[in-house]
Design a protein around this motif. Structure first.
Motif, PDB file in Angstrom:
ATOM      1  N   LYS A  98      36.286  16.461  35.433  1.00 11.69           N
ATOM      2  CA  LYS A  98      35.612  17.696  35.009  1.00 11.69           C
ATOM      3  C   LYS A  98      34.722  18.250  36.119  1.00 11.69           C
ATOM      4  O   LYS A  98      34.664  19.474  36.329  1.00 11.69           O
ATOM      5  CB  LYS A  98      34.795  17.430  33.753  1.00 11.69           C
ATOM      6  CG  LYS A  98      35.638  17.193  32.503  1.00 11.69           C
ATOM      7  CD  LYS A  98      34.750  16.907  31.299  1.00 11.69           C
ATOM      8  CE  LYS A  98      35.587  16.654  30.045  1.00 11.69           C
ATOM      9  NZ  LYS A  98      34.738  16.343  28.865  1.00 11.69           N
ATOM     10  N   ILE A 101      37.008  19.901  38.612  1.00 14.28           N
ATOM     11  CA  ILE A 101      37.556  21.155  38.071  1.00 14.28           C
ATOM     12  C   ILE A 101      36.505  22.262  38.113  1.00 14.28           C
ATOM     13  O   ILE A 101      36.790  23.410  38.505  1.00 14.28           O
ATOM     14  CB  ILE A 101      38.074  20.920  36.637  1.00 14.28           C
ATOM     15  CG1 ILE A 101      39.325  20.024  36.664  1.00 14.28           C
ATOM     16  CG2 ILE A 101      38.398  22.247  35.962  1.00 14.28           C
ATOM     17  CD1 ILE A 101      39.817  19.632  35.284  1.00 14.28           C
ATOM     18  N   ASN A 102      35.287  21.944  37.726  1.00  9.95           N
ATOM     19  CA  ASN A 102      34.239  22.965  37.714  1.00  9.95           C
ATOM     20  C   ASN A 102      33.818  23.360  39.127  1.00  9.95           C
ATOM     21  O   ASN A 102      33.580  24.544  39.407  1.00  9.95           O
ATOM     22  CB  ASN A 102      33.031  22.457  36.932  1.00  9.95           C
ATOM     23  CG  ASN A 102      33.340  22.260  35.454  1.00  9.95           C
ATOM     24  OD1 ASN A 102      34.172  22.987  34.896  1.00  9.95           O
ATOM     25  ND2 ASN A 102      32.692  21.293  34.823  1.00  9.95           N
ATOM     26  N   LYS A 105      36.668  25.362  40.561  1.00 10.52           N
ATOM     27  CA  LYS A 105      37.056  26.484  39.692  1.00 10.52           C
ATOM     28  C   LYS A 105      38.561  26.522  39.466  1.00 10.52           C
ATOM     29  O   LYS A 105      39.222  27.561  39.575  1.00 10.52           O
ATOM     30  CB  LYS A 105      36.582  27.814  40.300  1.00 10.52           C
ATOM     31  CG  LYS A 105      35.071  27.914  40.447  1.00 10.52           C
ATOM     32  CD  LYS A 105      34.654  29.248  41.020  1.00 10.52           C
ATOM     33  CE  LYS A 105      33.138  29.348  41.145  1.00 10.52           C
ATOM     34  NZ  LYS A 105      32.708  30.651  41.694  1.00 10.52           N
ATOM     35  N   TYR A 107      40.080  26.181  36.697  1.00 10.06           N
ATOM     36  CA  TYR A 107      40.438  26.858  35.447  1.00 10.06           C
ATOM     37  C   TYR A 107      40.815  28.318  35.673  1.00 10.06           C
ATOM     38  O   TYR A 107      41.362  28.973  34.787  1.00 10.06           O
ATOM     39  CB  TYR A 107      39.288  26.754  34.441  1.00 10.06           C
ATOM     40  CG  TYR A 107      37.939  27.123  35.022  1.00 10.06           C
ATOM     41  CD1 TYR A 107      37.539  28.460  35.135  1.00 10.06           C
ATOM     42  CD2 TYR A 107      37.059  26.149  35.466  1.00 10.06           C
ATOM     43  CE1 TYR A 107      36.309  28.797  35.676  1.00 10.06           C
ATOM     44  CE2 TYR A 107      35.829  26.471  36.006  1.00 10.06           C
ATOM     45  CZ  TYR A 107      35.456  27.792  36.110  1.00 10.06           C
ATOM     46  OH  TYR A 107      34.240  28.121  36.650  1.00 10.06           O
ATOM     47  N   GLU A 108      40.521  28.849  36.859  1.00  7.77           N
ATOM     48  CA  GLU A 108      40.900  30.230  37.165  1.00  7.77           C
ATOM     49  C   GLU A 108      42.307  30.338  37.742  1.00  7.77           C
ATOM     50  O   GLU A 108      42.811  31.445  37.905  1.00  7.77           O
ATOM     51  CB  GLU A 108      39.902  30.825  38.162  1.00  7.77           C
ATOM     52  CG  GLU A 108      38.470  30.899  37.636  1.00  7.77           C
ATOM     53  CD  GLU A 108      37.516  31.465  38.666  1.00  7.77           C
ATOM     54  OE1 GLU A 108      37.986  31.701  39.808  1.00  7.77           O
ATOM     55  OE2 GLU A 108      36.327  31.662  38.337  1.00  7.77           O
ATOM     56  N   ASP A 113      47.276  26.123  34.103  1.00  2.00           N
ATOM     57  CA  ASP A 113      47.355  26.540  32.704  1.00  2.00           C
ATOM     58  C   ASP A 113      48.690  27.245  32.505  1.00  2.00           C
ATOM     59  O   ASP A 113      48.764  28.466  32.357  1.00  2.00           O
ATOM     60  CB  ASP A 113      46.184  27.451  32.351  1.00  2.00           C
ATOM     61  CG  ASP A 113      46.022  27.592  30.831  1.00  2.00           C
ATOM     62  OD1 ASP A 113      46.826  26.993  30.092  1.00  2.00           O
ATOM     63  OD2 ASP A 113      45.092  28.290  30.407  1.00  2.00           O
ATOM     64  N   PRO A 139      41.430  25.344  26.205  1.00  3.32           N
ATOM     65  CA  PRO A 139      41.744  25.596  27.621  1.00  3.32           C
ATOM     66  C   PRO A 139      41.305  24.458  28.543  1.00  3.32           C
ATOM     67  O   PRO A 139      42.011  24.099  29.481  1.00  3.32           O
ATOM     68  CB  PRO A 139      40.994  26.898  27.923  1.00  3.32           C
ATOM     69  CG  PRO A 139      40.828  27.556  26.588  1.00  3.32           C
ATOM     70  CD  PRO A 139      40.679  26.459  25.597  1.00  3.32           C
ATOM     71  N   GLU A 140      40.118  23.894  28.261  1.00  7.57           N
ATOM     72  CA  GLU A 140      39.638  22.804  29.117  1.00  7.57           C
ATOM     73  C   GLU A 140      40.575  21.606  29.062  1.00  7.57           C
ATOM     74  O   GLU A 140      40.876  20.982  30.089  1.00  7.57           O
ATOM     75  CB  GLU A 140      38.234  22.396  28.669  1.00  7.57           C
ATOM     76  CG  GLU A 140      37.619  21.301  29.548  1.00  7.57           C
ATOM     77  CD  GLU A 140      36.242  20.902  29.073  1.00  7.57           C
ATOM     78  OE1 GLU A 140      35.582  20.121  29.773  1.00  7.57           O
ATOM     79  OE2 GLU A 140      35.826  21.383  27.991  1.00  7.57           O
ATOM     80  N   ARG A 142      43.785  21.693  28.401  1.00  2.23           N
ATOM     81  CA  ARG A 142      45.036  22.024  29.097  1.00  2.23           C
ATOM     82  C   ARG A 142      44.874  21.879  30.609  1.00  2.23           C
ATOM     83  O   ARG A 142      45.774  21.365  31.294  1.00  2.23           O
ATOM     84  CB  ARG A 142      45.463  23.447  28.742  1.00  2.23           C
ATOM     85  CG  ARG A 142      45.825  23.648  27.292  1.00  2.23           C
ATOM     86  CD  ARG A 142      46.664  24.894  27.107  1.00  2.23           C
ATOM     87  NE  ARG A 142      45.978  26.107  27.541  1.00  2.23           N
ATOM     88  CZ  ARG A 142      45.252  26.888  26.752  1.00  2.23           C
ATOM     89  NH1 ARG A 142      45.099  26.572  25.461  1.00  2.23           N
ATOM     90  NH2 ARG A 142      44.667  27.974  27.211  1.00  2.23           N
ATOM     91  N   VAL A 143      43.729  22.287  31.119  1.00  4.33           N
ATOM     92  CA  VAL A 143      43.491  22.154  32.566  1.00  4.33           C
ATOM     93  C   VAL A 143      43.394  20.682  32.956  1.00  4.33           C
ATOM     94  O   VAL A 143      43.951  20.258  33.987  1.00  4.33           O
ATOM     95  CB  VAL A 143      42.218  22.919  32.968  1.00  4.33           C
ATOM     96  CG1 VAL A 143      41.892  22.683  34.438  1.00  4.33           C
ATOM     97  CG2 VAL A 143      42.391  24.416  32.712  1.00  4.33           C
TER      98      VAL A 143
END
Length: 713
Positions: A98, A101-102, A105, A107-108, A113, A139-140, A142-143
């Motif tokens: 996590k 991922i953060n 970024k 998730y963009e 996804d 969404p989190e 799935r990422v």
């Protein structure tokens, strides 16, 4: 199946399978090229994926000012296999993923996804409820799932190195993610150390304050107890009564020694006085100054008397005066000796009195020391408690100072370091176009050949009947019995072990023999076999036992010229065995094929020559011929041991000889003492059609027709 009847034993014709594939080689090549083209197109259509790797080394790390000895104690548990495996799992934990991922970024990015841009096939599977709708997951999640699918963390075998590999369609992301994971991991480990130090500092502060109070109280109790019971400390570490007792004991020992010394000196003086001996040698007398002066005066007077005695008479007044003075001096010396004796005796008495007093004091101090020892038990208990509290306080203080010194992030490095950072890959790791095309082409080629071979097998074209599935011929003993009972025919023809039984045909008048020639005699054939260096010869006797007898003569002729030759009896009648062997029941070919005899037990010597014989044997022929395929191995083994192997097959046909040898490059001897042109031509033609080009006629010692074709080899 073509050429095969029901319930008939068959073999697979490998040659037919190969020929079938070769006949369709153009189709196979075309299908292979199509498969390779499809693989090439598919590989080009697949999106390339890039992979990069970062490697971490797990090791004990500490700042330069840290105590090396304290760090070494934790090195063992840190570097064992279980700890390395735990670090691998920690790198795959959701918290680290996590954070990466953060921070990056991810998730963009659409790559992480895929559910947003789902394919038509995926939509169909979701509609049919075969696949779960990915949009139902947060969404989190799935990422994270997409991230885990592309991540691989493993321990390098035989080392403390951990590899972090990440796969992505973007080479930059493939290189960036492993480095980011390594940085997050190191920061997490360092932060864990800082948290540990902070917690240790917070816990130690109140504990140290409590310990200080306990130490003060314990030391105060020790001091009060010592003062109450008079247990004053001394330099030696013992209490005061014990120290006094020790001093008195030492003094008593010394005084007793002085007393004994004084008594011994006084006794020596008494002895000297009682015996009238000179006392000049006694230390106490010689040390007295008065005694020294008297001794000097005595010596002077004696000298004067001695000098005057030489010139004066004994009654001379001068000598009398000197003698009177000398007597007075000796009297003084004796008196002085008595005084010295009295003085020494006085010293002995004083020492005795002092010893008595010291003994009295020692008794009193012993009682005091015993009481002090009992009191000291309680003092020791209090002292141990105070020492334990003091030691614990010092330990806590040392750890507190160490933990406080590591409050900074640079003072607590993680127990790992990056040994290899990921770099941006240039070439994709998948798909590899050339290997995929090569593997697809080879697989297509093999599958095409297998399909063609299976088609040939199912159609029956690649199957052939087994020639050995025939009724067994009669044993040699039965044949001989039948031959003795039956009328004698012109030719004694019996089926070979390699052929089916031959039905008797109506008697026909044989063509007349032709004119003589001598180049097909036994000696000529023997010379030919010797010069050609042949190792295997198959003798066929269409005319029966007379041909077998000629073959026996050939083997003996070769043995007579020094050839190592063995004859294998494969006839149905066993006539060669009868001619060469001593025992008609000796083990032979059939026993070897049935496993009833060993290889060495089947070889026998010829009774009339140096040739060897492998007789027919006494086992069941039909059972033996089930293993006829092993005859070629038997002949190969014999060929390596003998110069020439002659197989007498009797009246065998081409099919029977084909079962005997795999190769066509053998010597075929048509043993026909009574040559009939038609039979010879027919037999020779059949063997030539079957591929046997080295066919030799052997007519025995008799002449043959002039019109026969000249086919010596």
């Amino acid at each position: 199946m073509s050429g095969v009847t029901v319930n008939q034993d068959v073999d697979i014709d490998l040659g037919q399978l190969v020929r079938a594939v070769w006949a369709r080689r153009l189709k196979v090549v075309a299908v292979t090229l199509i498969g390779a083209g499809v693989a090439f197109a598919g590989a080009k259509m697949i999106s390339p994926k890039y992979s990069a790797e970062t490697r971490l080394l797990i090791e004990q790390r500490a700042p330069a000012f840290a105590n090396t000895q304290s760090n070494d104690g934790n090195a063992g548990p840190l570097l064992d296999e279980l700890n390395i495996a735990s670090q691998v799992q920690l790198l795959q934990s959701a918290d680290i993923i996590k954070q990466v991922i953060n921070s990056e970024k991810l998730y963009e990015l659409p790559e992480f996804d895929d559910a947003v841009n789902g394919s038509a096939l995926s939509d169909i599977l979701v509609a049919l409820h075969i696949k779960k709708n990915p949009l139902e997951n947060p969404p989190e999640e799935r990422v994270i799932d997409a991230f885990i699918e592309r991540l691989q963390v493993y321990q390098v075998p035989g080392s403390r190195v951990i590899g972090i590999t990440f796969t992505s369609k973007d080479p930059k992301i493939a290189a960036r993610i492993p480095n980011a994971m390594a940085n997050v991991y190191l920061a997490t480990q360092s932060g864990a150390k800082l948290d540990t130090n902070s917690e240790a500092t917070r816990w130690l502060e109140p504990e140290i304050e409590n310990l200080r109070k306990k130490v003060n109280d314990a030391e105060q109790k020790v001091a009060e107890y010592r003062a109450k019971h008079g247990l004053l400390p001394t330099n030696g570490g013992s209490n005061f009564p014990q120290q006094q007792l020790n001093d008195i004991s030492v003094e008593l020992t010394r005084v007793r020694g002085e007393k004994a010394n004084a008594e011994a000196r006084a006794q020596s003086v008494r002895n000297a006085l009682a015996s009238g001996e000179a006392s000049d040698t006694l230390p106490d007398i010689m040390s007295s100054q008065s005694m020294q002066r008297l001794k000097a005066t005595e010596s002077g007077l004696q000298s004067q008397i001695s000098d005057l005695s030489t010139s004066l008479l004994n009654n001379h007044p001068k000598l009398k005066s000197l003698r009177a003075q000398l007597a007075d001096i000796k009297t003084q010396i004796r008196q002085e000796t008595q005084k010295i004796l009295a003085s020494v005796e006085g010293e002995a008495k004083v020492a005795g009195l002092r010893a008595a007093e010291l003994e009295r004091q020692s008794g009193t101090l012993r009682a005091n020391s015993a009481q002090a020892g009992e009191d000291e038990v309680g003092l020791n208990a209090l002292q141990r408690e105070a020492n334990a509290q003091r030691q614990l306080l010092e330990t806590y203080l040392a750890r507190y100072r160490e933990a406080a010194s590591r409050a900074d992030s640079n003072s607590s490095p993680a127990d790992a370091r990056i040994v290899s950072r990921a770099i941006e890959p240039v070439d994709p790791y998948f798909p590899k176009v050339v290997p995929i095309v090569v593997v697809a082409a080879v697989a297509t080629l093999v599958m095409s050949a297998i399909v063609i071979m299976l088609a040939e097998l199912f159609s029956g074209r690649a199957l052939r009947p087994v020639d050995g599935s025939v009724e067994p011929a009669a044993t040699p003993i039965e044949e001989k019995t039948q031959a003795a009972a039956a009328p004698k025919a012109k030719r004694d023809v019996k089926p070979s072990m390699l052929s089916a039984p031959v039905e008797e045909e109506p008697a026909q008048e044989a063509p007349a023999p032709l004119e003589d020639e001598s180049e097909f005699s036994i000696s000529s054939v023997a010379h030919y076999l010797t010069s050609s260096r042949a190792t295997l010869a198959v003798a066929i006797s269409p005319t029966g036992d007379d041909g077998s007898a000629a073959t026996v003569s050939l083997a003996r002729a070769l043995a007579d010229v020094g050839q190592r030759v063995v004859l294998v009896d494969m006839t149905g009648s066993g006539y060669p065995t009868e001619l060469m062997g001593d025992d008609p029941n000796a083990p032979g070919v059939t026993d070897l094929l049935c496993g009833a005899a060993a290889f060495g037990e089947t070889i026998h010597g010829d009774r009339d020559s140096d040739a060897h014989l492998i007789p027919q044997g006494i086992s069941d022929i039909r059972q033996a011929m089930r293993g006829a395929d092993r005859l070629s191995l038997l002949l190969d083994a014999l060929s390596s041991a003998y110069d020439l192997v002659i197989v007498e097959c009797g009246a065998a046909d081409v099919a029977g000889v084909s079962r005997l040898t795999r190769s066509k490059d053998v010597e075929i001897i048509l043993s026909m003492p009574d040559v009939i042109e038609e039979e010879f031509v027919v037999a020779m033609t059949e063997f030539e059609k079957a591929g046997y080009q080295r066919v030799v006629l052997m007519s025995g010692d008799e002449t043959i027709a002039e019109d026969l074709p000249r086919r010596a080899a």
